[in-house]
Design a protein around this motif. Structure first.
Motif, PDB file in Angstrom:
ATOM      1  N   MET A 143       0.845  -1.200   0.000  1.00  0.00           N
ATOM      2  CA  MET A 143       0.000   0.000   0.000  1.00  0.00           C
ATOM      3  C   MET A 143       0.877   1.246   0.000  1.00  0.00           C
ATOM      4  SD  MET A 143      -2.956   1.119   2.721  1.00  0.00           S
ATOM      5  CE  MET A 143      -3.825  -0.427   2.519  1.00  0.00           C
ATOM      6  N   THR A 144       0.623   2.163  -0.912  1.00  0.00           N
ATOM      7  CA  THR A 144       1.450   3.361  -1.028  1.00  0.00           C
ATOM      8  C   THR A 144       1.150   4.334   0.103  1.00  0.00           C
ATOM      9  OG1 THR A 144      -0.157   4.547  -2.395  1.00  0.00           O
ATOM     10  CG2 THR A 144       1.420   3.106  -3.530  1.00  0.00           C
ATOM     11  N   TYR A 145       2.104   5.232   0.306  1.00  0.00           N
ATOM     12  CA  TYR A 145       1.958   6.249   1.345  1.00  0.00           C
ATOM     13  C   TYR A 145       0.785   7.173   1.026  1.00  0.00           C
ATOM     14  CZ  TYR A 145       3.418   9.608   4.910  1.00  0.00           C
ATOM     15  OH  TYR A 145       3.472  10.434   6.008  1.00  0.00           O
ATOM     16  N   ALA A 146       0.599   7.486  -0.261  1.00  0.00           N
ATOM     17  CA  ALA A 146      -0.510   8.356  -0.660  1.00  0.00           C
ATOM     18  C   ALA A 146      -1.856   7.711  -0.340  1.00  0.00           C
ATOM     19  CB  ALA A 146      -0.414   8.667  -2.150  1.00  0.00           C
ATOM     20  N   THR A 147      -1.967   6.408  -0.561  1.00  0.00           N
ATOM     21  CA  THR A 147      -3.212   5.705  -0.244  1.00  0.00           C
ATOM     22  C   THR A 147      -3.501   5.749   1.251  1.00  0.00           C
ATOM     23  OG1 THR A 147      -2.845   4.207  -2.105  1.00  0.00           O
ATOM     24  CG2 THR A 147      -4.435   3.511  -0.437  1.00  0.00           C
ATOM     25  N   GLN A 148      -2.448   5.582   2.048  1.00  0.00           N
ATOM     26  CA  GLN A 148      -2.636   5.639   3.497  1.00  0.00           C
ATOM     27  C   GLN A 148      -3.052   7.040   3.943  1.00  0.00           C
ATOM     28  OE1 GLN A 148       0.315   3.121   5.829  1.00  0.00           O
ATOM     29  NE2 GLN A 148       1.415   3.307   3.884  1.00  0.00           N
ATOM     30  N   LEU A 149      -2.490   8.053   3.327  1.00  0.00           N
ATOM     31  CA  LEU A 149      -2.895   9.425   3.657  1.00  0.00           C
ATOM     32  C   LEU A 149      -4.357   9.672   3.295  1.00  0.00           C
ATOM     33  CD1 LEU A 149       0.143  11.677   2.669  1.00  0.00           C
ATOM     34  CD2 LEU A 149      -0.774  11.267   4.961  1.00  0.00           C
ATOM     35  N   MET A 150      -4.808   9.087   2.189  1.00  0.00           N
ATOM     36  CA  MET A 150      -6.201   9.256   1.788  1.00  0.00           C
ATOM     37  C   MET A 150      -7.152   8.643   2.818  1.00  0.00           C
ATOM     38  SD  MET A 150      -6.515  11.091  -0.852  1.00  0.00           S
ATOM     39  CE  MET A 150      -8.235  10.738  -1.243  1.00  0.00           C
ATOM     40  N   MET A 151      -6.698   7.605   3.516  1.00  0.00           N
ATOM     41  CA  MET A 151      -7.540   7.026   4.559  1.00  0.00           C
ATOM     42  C   MET A 151      -7.750   8.008   5.713  1.00  0.00           C
ATOM     43  SD  MET A 151      -6.185   3.122   4.909  1.00  0.00           S
ATOM     44  CE  MET A 151      -5.834   2.119   3.463  1.00  0.00           C
ATOM     45  N   THR A 152      -6.787   8.877   5.926  1.00  0.00           N
ATOM     46  CA  THR A 152      -6.889   9.859   7.008  1.00  0.00           C
ATOM     47  C   THR A 152      -7.396  11.208   6.495  1.00  0.00           C
ATOM     48  OG1 THR A 152      -4.610  10.656   6.731  1.00  0.00           O
ATOM     49  CG2 THR A 152      -4.938   8.740   8.151  1.00  0.00           C
ATOM     50  N   LEU A 153      -8.000  11.228   5.303  1.00  0.00           N
ATOM     51  CA  LEU A 153      -8.438  12.490   4.697  1.00  0.00           C
ATOM     52  C   LEU A 153      -9.360  13.306   5.602  1.00  0.00           C
ATOM     53  CD1 LEU A 153      -8.278  14.303   2.232  1.00  0.00           C
ATOM     54  CD2 LEU A 153     -10.188  13.032   1.229  1.00  0.00           C
ATOM     55  N   PRO A 154     -10.326  12.706   6.317  1.00  0.00           N
ATOM     56  CA  PRO A 154     -11.172  13.533   7.200  1.00  0.00           C
ATOM     57  C   PRO A 154     -10.352  14.314   8.231  1.00  0.00           C
ATOM     58  CG  PRO A 154     -12.145  11.364   6.926  1.00  0.00           C
ATOM     59  CD  PRO A 154     -10.786  11.302   6.302  1.00  0.00           C
ATOM     60  N   GLU A 155      -9.357  13.653   8.838  1.00  0.00           N
ATOM     61  CA  GLU A 155      -8.518  14.351   9.818  1.00  0.00           C
ATOM     62  C   GLU A 155      -7.661  15.421   9.146  1.00  0.00           C
ATOM     63  OE1 GLU A 155     -10.290  11.191  11.640  1.00  0.00           O
ATOM     64  OE2 GLU A 155      -8.894  10.899   9.973  1.00  0.00           O
ATOM     65  N   LEU A 156      -7.198  15.152   7.928  1.00  0.00           N
ATOM     66  CA  LEU A 156      -6.409  16.150   7.212  1.00  0.00           C
ATOM     67  C   LEU A 156      -7.248  17.378   6.866  1.00  0.00           C
ATOM     68  CD1 LEU A 156      -4.383  13.848   4.763  1.00  0.00           C
ATOM     69  CD2 LEU A 156      -3.585  14.913   6.890  1.00  0.00           C
ATOM     70  N   VAL A 157      -8.501  17.136   6.464  1.00  0.00           N
ATOM     71  CA  VAL A 157      -9.403  18.258   6.156  1.00  0.00           C
ATOM     72  C   VAL A 157      -9.640  19.101   7.397  1.00  0.00           C
ATOM     73  CG1 VAL A 157     -11.779  18.846   5.499  1.00  0.00           C
ATOM     74  CG2 VAL A 157     -10.528  17.088   4.224  1.00  0.00           C
ATOM     75  N   LEU A 158      -9.917  18.442   8.520  1.00  0.00           N
ATOM     76  CA  LEU A 158     -10.182  19.177   9.760  1.00  0.00           C
ATOM     77  C   LEU A 158      -8.941  19.924  10.241  1.00  0.00           C
ATOM     78  CD1 LEU A 158     -12.285  16.504  11.700  1.00  0.00           C
ATOM     79  CD2 LEU A 158     -13.125  18.631  10.714  1.00  0.00           C
ATOM     80  N   THR A 159      -7.781  19.288  10.148  1.00  0.00           N
ATOM     81  CA  THR A 159      -6.547  19.941  10.596  1.00  0.00           C
ATOM     82  C   THR A 159      -6.228  21.152   9.725  1.00  0.00           C
ATOM     83  OG1 THR A 159      -5.679  17.807  11.362  1.00  0.00           O
ATOM     84  CG2 THR A 159      -4.099  19.592  11.051  1.00  0.00           C
ATOM     85  N   GLY A 160      -6.291  20.965   8.396  1.00  0.00           N
ATOM     86  CA  GLY A 160      -6.041  22.087   7.492  1.00  0.00           C
ATOM     87  C   GLY A 160      -7.046  23.216   7.698  1.00  0.00           C
ATOM     88  N   GLY A 161      -8.328  22.853   7.872  1.00  0.00           N
ATOM     89  CA  GLY A 161      -9.352  23.865   8.100  1.00  0.00           C
ATOM     90  C   GLY A 161      -9.119  24.621   9.394  1.00  0.00           C
ATOM     91  N   ALA A 162      -8.751  23.904  10.466  1.00  0.00           N
ATOM     92  CA  ALA A 162      -8.514  24.558  11.756  1.00  0.00           C
ATOM     93  C   ALA A 162      -7.338  25.528  11.676  1.00  0.00           C
ATOM     94  CB  ALA A 162      -8.274  23.505  12.831  1.00  0.00           C
ATOM     95  N   LEU A 163      -6.254  25.106  11.026  1.00  0.00           N
ATOM     96  CA  LEU A 163      -5.081  25.985  10.903  1.00  0.00           C
ATOM     97  C   LEU A 163      -5.388  27.215  10.058  1.00  0.00           C
ATOM     98  CD1 LEU A 163      -2.280  23.299  10.407  1.00  0.00           C
ATOM     99  CD2 LEU A 163      -2.791  24.618  12.469  1.00  0.00           C
ATOM    100  N   ALA A 164      -6.135  27.002   8.960  1.00  0.00           N
ATOM    101  CA  ALA A 164      -6.488  28.132   8.104  1.00  0.00           C
ATOM    102  C   ALA A 164      -7.392  29.115   8.838  1.00  0.00           C
ATOM    103  CB  ALA A 164      -7.169  27.626   6.831  1.00  0.00           C
TER     104      ALA A 164
END
Length: 479
Positions: A1-22
């Motif tokens: 499994m590629t690193y990009a695929t694993q990051l996509m699994m955590t997409l909800p947390e990435l969206v929330l983290t990016g949104g909170a920082l912005a």
């Protein structure tokens, strides 16, 4: 499994983290609190949409540290919905409260707490569990003391912080014991250790881990912080504490019990049954003498945690499914109840939190009285309201798991809890009217109250097939 695929699994947390920082940067540059709040709601919606991809059934990521499955998706939908409601409730409350103003940090803290709660329900390792729980807790400590000029709010934040730090230490000690005697922190590997011959070290680790989790879900005997924090925190924050973190803590306990410690069910079932029955009894008995509506709802939340744990004690897929259904209905009951508490204001717009102020509400605000009656009857589990189905589901799971005496005692104890819910209805419909609450022109709050009441009415039974199918699919992900 590629690193990009694993990051996509955590997409909800990435969206929330990016949104909170912005949004944090936007607030620093002078963005208005209302604009930040509604943008935060949009970010939560975006995180919910992100659950439709690999985040819903992608499997394990980062060598088992993170799990993207149907169980986590179910929990995150409830968490994001409750978080959005807590943000929507806030502007009206702070605008009407003398000497306070909504600051843009509030929705940012909610988003960061949602990141932590998402990590909790997706945890596949003890360290992921701890990091997620602490991220949620750190944001919660600040939210509890958000009203800086209110002594009760400052006191609530301090109590929550001190007791939360104690519980975190107990949990971390339990994790260290599990690691020391199993040689791993991954849930799957820990389960293998419990399946074999295990000594008292792993048993003590199990006890300490469940003790720390019991504090986070405010189960007896680790409930002592709940009434004071619920009363002192701002009402939108109290509504948040009573819904989203409660869902995250209970679902985390379910995942740990089933995935990490499933082979030791005979050991942890005793703990869960004791905490369940004790929470049902103390939550009901403690609420009877309360004169503050927020403290009463705090004891109600303790009582409801006890009922939710009935499904966990069953230790079966049906029991887990019942817990998920219970929490979905409980979130609506809690949010709806606190939305009504927001309507309890005098003519000057200041909060009124006494139970006595509800006297004769059916004659001064009949619509509000009817909605609160629906919430109370549903929390009590009285048919034909939807809250009855929640209790019916967990007790059915317990009976089918062979826990007949436990189910019978739990059903009998539920009668105690019905007393104080019915007392509220009696005060509203049969006592002499108290001074009328001030009128509210907040259509959003009114619409959410109406939607909650409709969901909990007999109309909610139309959703049973969909809710049951969804919760069963989520539960099977753990087995």
């Amino acid at each position: 499994m590629t690193y990009a695929t694993q990051l996509m699994m955590t997409l909800p947390e990435l969206v929330l983290t990016g949104g909170a920082l912005a949004l944090m940067m936007a607030a620093a540059w002078g963005a208005g609190a209302r604009a930040v709040g509604w943008t935060a709601v949009a970010v939560l919606l975006g995180a919910g949409i992100a659950l439709a991809g690999p985040a819903s059934a992608g499997g394990e990521a980062f060598y088992g540290l993170y799990k993207a499955d149907a169980f986590a998706t179910f929990g995150k939908v409830l968490i994001y919905g409750a978080a959005a409601a807590a943000i929507i409730m806030a502007p009206g409350f702070f605008e009407r409260t003398r000497g306070e103003a909504l600051r843009a940090e509030y929705p940012v803290l909610i988003l960061l707490a949602a990141v932590g709660m998402g990590m909790m329900v997706s945890a596949g390792d003890m360290l992921t569990l701890y990091v997620g729980l602490e991220l949620q807790s750190l944001a919660a400590y600040v939210l509890a003391s958000f009203m800086r000029r209110d002594q009760r709010s400052a006191e609530a934040g301090l109590k929550y912080f001190v007791l939360g730090a104690l519980a975190s230490g107990i949990l971390l000690y339990g994790i260290s014991l599990v690691y020391g005697f199993s040689g791993t922190t991954l849930f799957d590997a820990v389960a293998t250790a419990y399946a074999g011959e295990h000594g008292k070290g792993l048993l003590f680790g199990l006890v300490f881990v469940f003790t720390g989790l019991a504090f986070k879900m405010s189960a007896v005997p680790f409930h002592m912080w709940t009434p004071d924090v619920y009363e002192g925190a701002p009402t939108p924050v109290t509504a948040f504490f009573g819904s989203a973190p409660k869902v995250a803590a209970i679902l985390l306990a379910v995942r740990v019990a089933v995935e990490a410690m499933g082979p030791a069910i005979a050991d942890w079932r005793q703990i869960v049954i004791f905490a369940s029955l004790a929470s049902i009894v103390l939550g009901a008995a403690g609420a009877i003498g309360q004169s503050n509506i927020k403290r009463l709802l705090a004891y109600s939340s303790i009582n409801n945690v006890g009922f939710a744990l009935v499904g966990l004690a069953a230790g079966t897929a049906q029991g887990v499914s019942a817990v998920l259904s219970y929490m979905a209905i409980y979130v609506v009951m809690t949010i709806g109840s606190f939305l009504i508490v927001l309507q309890m204001r005098d003519e000057d717009g200041q909060p009124v939190e006494t139970v006595a102020s509800l006297s004769g509400l059916s004659r001064t605000r009949p619509g509000l009285a009817f909605a609160l009656a629906v919430m109370m009857f549903s929390l009590a589990g009285i048919p034909p309201l939807f809250g009855f189905y929640a209790k019916f589901a967990v007790f059915t799971a317990a009976v089918q798991a062979g826990l007949f005496a436990y189910a019978a005692i739990g059903i009998a104890l539920s009668v105690i809890g019905a007393y104080y819910y019915l007392r509220i209805v009696k005060i509203m419909y049969f006592d002499d009217p108290a001074p009328a609450f001030g009128r509210s022109d907040d259509r959003i709050e009114g619409g959410l109250i109406a939607a909650s009441a409709a969901f909990l009415s007999p109309l909610g039974y139309l959703l049973i097939p969909a809710l049951a199918a969804w919760s069963q699919t989520a539960a099977k992900a753990l087995f």
